[in-house]
Design an enzyme around this catalytic site. Structure first.
Site, PDB file in Angstrom:
ATOM      1  N   SER A 141       0.856  -1.188   0.000  1.00 35.01           N
ATOM      2  CA  SER A 141       0.000   0.000   0.000  1.00 35.01           C
ATOM      3  C   SER A 141       0.887   1.232   0.000  1.00 35.01           C
ATOM      4  CB  SER A 141      -0.879  -0.010   1.261  1.00 35.01           C
ATOM      5  OG  SER A 141      -1.513   1.229   1.458  1.00 35.01           O
ATOM      6  N   TYR A 154      -2.661  -0.847  10.955  1.00 32.39           N
ATOM      7  CA  TYR A 154      -2.518  -1.238   9.552  1.00 32.39           C
ATOM      8  C   TYR A 154      -1.247  -0.635   8.945  1.00 32.39           C
ATOM      9  CZ  TYR A 154      -3.666  -1.712   4.572  1.00 32.39           C
ATOM     10  OH  TYR A 154      -3.640  -1.999   3.229  1.00 32.39           O
TER      11      TYR A 154
END
Length: 338
Positions: A141, A154
């Site tokens: 990501s 996260y």
């Protein structure tokens, strides 16, 4: 003459990027082992892969359980054959300010979203090393480089995967191994996670716009699996912009995200207090959520940046030709005005 069927493992395959990626491999005629916890989601994902033209093997497993995950890998090789590609996607998260997250919740996110990648890579390498071939794709990501508010667990996991993958890659290069590992850095994607993640936000969670459909992410994963010599790929113009901005002016980005990051990750609709939470138990055990989340109307099905990234050599050649042509035109114009 067609390409040989590959044996592909995809974790987190019952929804979102994992599911869209599994379908993409199915369209190529590959045999796909789908690993996830939710049995209804797995069954539906397997049907999608079969409908696309692939062979599906759904296996219910929690990637945080390294013994169960390794047993799943053993079953894949026993029933489908030697694993060619292993794609780590599975994750969970908590949308919350850091001080509101319990230690056991933070630990669980880390075990699934970071150690699940480590355990998956271990299982893949254990089988690929004797053959000295294979590809491991880590789905990352933009948040592997750039932390944002409300997603400390996260972001921490994605940062950890980035460092782990870089270290592993250097070891494989040192060994002159035939095994390749690469990472695909994703933008905001319209996945079901925003409807099943554990959230303490007042309003319904959303990906930070611009939002892309899971099929865009899947095309990035599929390409990376076929071309793993690159250390990483970026998907989406927003990913490229975020990573460049963070490299150039991280402090300014800190302040910008402090000002905008809370509102940007929530819709104007109140969060449903009864929405499922998949941190401890799968949300798709009795219901299939599919690959897409609830933001279809706001999501783009394509990315010009992804196409350019996958063909950067050709893009550079065209850009070079344009520059040469422009220079020649300017030179001719200058000569004509003398």
């Amino acid at each position: 003459m067609g390409t040989a069927r590959r044996i592909v493992v995809v974790t987190g395959a019952s929804g979102g990027i994992g599911r869209a990626s599994a379908i993409a491999f199915g369209k190529a005629g590959d045999a796909v082992a789908l690993l996830a916890r939710g049995e209804e989601g797995l069954a539906a994902a397997a049907a999608d892969v079969e409908a696309a033209g692939g062979t599906a093997l759904p296996i219910p497993v929690d990637v945080a359980d390294h013994e169960a995950l390794d047993a799943a890998a053993e079953r894949v090789e026993r029933e489908l054959g030697p694993i060619d590609v292993w794609v780590n996607v599975a994750f969970t998260s908590v949308f919350s300010r850091f001080h509101e997250i319990a230690p056991e919740e933070y630990k669980r996110v880390t075990e699934v979203s970071y150690l699940g990648f480590v355990y998956g890579t271990m299982s893949a390498l254990r089988r690929m090393r004797p053959r000295n071939r294979g590809t491991i794709v880590q789905v990352g990501s933009a948040l592997a480089y750039r932390g944002i508010p409300l997603q400390t667990a996260y972001c921490g996991a994605k940062h950890a995967i980035q460092g782990f993958n870089e270290a592993l890659r250097t070891e494989l290069l040192h060994e002159r191994s035939g095994i390749r590992t690469t990472m695909v850095q994703m933008p905001a994607v319209n996945t079901p996670q925003f409807s099943w993640v554990l959230s303490r936000l007042p309003n319904h969670a959303q990906p930070v716009p611009p939002i892309y459909q899971p099929e865009v992410a899947a095309r990035g994963v599929f390409h990376a699996a076929a071309h793993p010599e690159r250390r990483e790929y970026w998907v989406g113009g927003s990913t490229a912009a975020t990573l460049i901005a963070n490299a150039v002016a991280p402090g300014i980005l800190d302040r910008y995200l402090a000002k905008t990051g809370f509102k940007a990750q929530q819709t104007s609709d109140p969060r449903d207090p009864d929405q499922p939470e998949n941190l401890w138990e799968p949300a798709d055990t009795e219901r299939d959520f599919g690959a897409h989340g609830v933001f279809d109307a706001k999501s783009s099905p394509r990315s010009l940046q992804l196409v350019a990234s996958q063909h950067h050599g050709a893009v550079a050649a065209v850009a070079g030709a344009v520059l040469v042509g422009t220079a020649a035109a300017i030179s001719a114009l200058v000569r004509g005005t003398r």
